[in-house]
Design a protein around this motif. Structure first.
Motif, PDB file in Angstrom:
ATOM      1  N   ARG A  57       1.223  -1.379   0.185  1.00  0.00           N
ATOM      2  CA  ARG A  57      -0.042  -0.227  -0.285  1.00  0.00           C
ATOM      3  C   ARG A  57       0.620   1.499  -0.135  1.00  0.00           C
ATOM      4  NH1 ARG A  57      -3.398   2.004   5.328  1.00  0.00           N
ATOM      5  NH2 ARG A  57      -4.255   3.992   4.367  1.00  0.00           N
ATOM      6  N   VAL A  58       0.960   2.087  -1.105  1.00  0.00           N
ATOM      7  CA  VAL A  58       1.834   2.806  -1.209  1.00  0.00           C
ATOM      8  C   VAL A  58       0.372   4.173  -0.330  1.00  0.00           C
ATOM      9  CG1 VAL A  58       2.672   5.142  -2.773  1.00  0.00           C
ATOM     10  CG2 VAL A  58       2.086   2.393  -3.300  1.00  0.00           C
ATOM     11  N   VAL A  59       1.471   4.777   0.898  1.00  0.00           N
ATOM     12  CA  VAL A  59       0.658   4.965   1.323  1.00  0.00           C
ATOM     13  C   VAL A  59       1.654   6.947   1.454  1.00  0.00           C
ATOM     14  CG1 VAL A  59       0.191   6.442   4.261  1.00  0.00           C
ATOM     15  CG2 VAL A  59      -0.130   3.555   3.106  1.00  0.00           C
ATOM     16  N   LYS A  60       0.739   7.950   0.951  1.00  0.00           N
ATOM     17  CA  LYS A  60       1.850   9.126   1.144  1.00  0.00           C
ATOM     18  C   LYS A  60       2.231  10.134   2.112  1.00  0.00           C
ATOM     19  CE  LYS A  60      -0.796  10.984  -2.767  1.00  0.00           C
ATOM     20  NZ  LYS A  60      -2.120  12.257  -3.287  1.00  0.00           N
ATOM     21  N   ARG A  61       3.781   9.850   2.209  1.00  0.00           N
ATOM     22  CA  ARG A  61       5.317  10.845   3.931  1.00  0.00           C
ATOM     23  C   ARG A  61       4.912   9.759   3.850  1.00  0.00           C
ATOM     24  NH1 ARG A  61       1.596  14.509   2.362  1.00  0.00           N
ATOM     25  NH2 ARG A  61      -0.397  14.249   3.498  1.00  0.00           N
ATOM     26  N   ALA A  62       4.283   8.163   4.206  1.00  0.00           N
ATOM     27  CA  ALA A  62       4.461   6.880   5.143  1.00  0.00           C
ATOM     28  C   ALA A  62       5.486   5.742   4.127  1.00  0.00           C
ATOM     29  CB  ALA A  62       3.518   6.451   5.645  1.00  0.00           C
ATOM     30  N   GLY A  63       5.439   5.998   3.134  1.00  0.00           N
ATOM     31  CA  GLY A  63       6.703   5.465   2.316  1.00  0.00           C
ATOM     32  C   GLY A  63       5.385   3.969   1.739  1.00  0.00           C
ATOM     33  N   ILE A  64       5.672   2.680   1.252  1.00  0.00           N
ATOM     34  CA  ILE A  64       5.527   1.829   0.516  1.00  0.00           C
ATOM     35  C   ILE A  64       5.365   0.976   1.520  1.00  0.00           C
ATOM     36  CG2 ILE A  64       5.168   0.736  -1.526  1.00  0.00           C
ATOM     37  CD1 ILE A  64       8.116   2.632  -2.315  1.00  0.00           C
TER      38      ILE A  64
END
Length: 269
Positions: A57-64
């Motif tokens: 899951r690609v999460v903005k500002r949190a990484g992959i």
């Protein structure tokens, strides 16, 4: 094989081998482009493929983030029987097994929310009108979130049975309160469909926004008014559930088959 598929295959193998453990993050886009010697577009396509498979899951500002891909698919029996427990109230077909403990992720929420178009249509109210929503996110113990359960109650239901808006609806649950208020016996119909989860739903279920979800909508109809008094919507990651329906023979399909008299030939007297 396209280069992005090669990259996806390599990352997939590393995830399955445990090089990138569940709950951790993959290298950044910049690090991946350097690792594989490709452009950002190739990396983006490879990650999109893995997202659709439910591996990351690609999460903005949190990484992959690497998701838990080991969870087994659960069967949801779609029988036509609604049972009743003397303490819990009505029991509908579910993915739980007898005696299996389930837990809630976070807290249950009660709030008045603008009714989405589909909910408004089912409840017979104007879209956008504030409607009571009871929300909870649950799963079997020690598993990631399995389902979001939203119960929307019509304004008439809350008016007739105010206790349905409280944190505890008493023995038997909110359906008992509705039936006691004059809406019983409630009847139900269920609609099933596939959908792409909203950004909020993907976050609550900790799944990729590219993954498909299963939406089960249960509509409770009042015997008094003939109108829907509650609509419960369950959203479940599609790769974690399968619907199982037991088919029953109609009287016309009983076996052994009765002898059939031949049809008269066309044009015969």
């Amino acid at each position: 094989m396209p280069r992005y598929e090669q990259v996806a295959n390599d990352l997939r193998a590393r995830i399955y081998a445990g090089e990138y453990e569940i709950g951790t993050t993959l290298p950044t886009y910049a690090e991946l482009t350097e690792l594989f010697g490709v452009g950002r577009g190739v990396i983006s396509s490879a990650l999109g493929l893995l997202e659709r498979e439910g591996l990351i899951r690609v999460v903005k500002r949190a990484g992959i983030r690497v998701l838990d891909w080991r969870i087994q698919r659960r069967r949801i029996s779609r029988g036509q029987s609604v049972m009743r427990d003397p303490y819990r109230g009505y029991v509908f077909p579910a993915a739980s097994h007898a005696g299996e403990p389930w837990v809630m992720h976070g807290k249950a929420h009660r709030s008045y929310e603008p009714a989405p178009d589909r909910i408004a249509h089912l409840l017979g109210v104007e879209p956008g009108i504030a409607v009571l929503r009871r929300r909870r996110v649950t799963s079997p113990a020690n598993e990631p979130p399995f389902q979001i359960v939203d119960t929307w109650l019509s304004p008439e239901a809350v008016r007739d049975a105010p206790m349905v808006a409280e944190a505890s609806t008493g023995l038997g649950g909110y359906i008992d309160r509705l039936e006691e208020a004059g809406h019983g016996p409630i009847s139900w119909t269920e609609h099933s469909r596939a959908k792409i989860p909203s950004r909020e739903e993907a976050a609550l279920l900790d799944i990729s926004g590219e993954s498909a979800a299963l939406e089960l909508t249960l509509i409770g109809t009042s015997a008094a008014s003939g109108k829907a008094v509650d609509v419960t919507v369950r959203v479940i990651p599609a790769d974690r559930a399968e619907l199982v329906t037991e088919l029953r023979r109609d009287d016309s399909a009983q076996w052994p088959v009765s002898p059939v008299t031949p049809r008269p030939e066309e044009g015969s007297g």
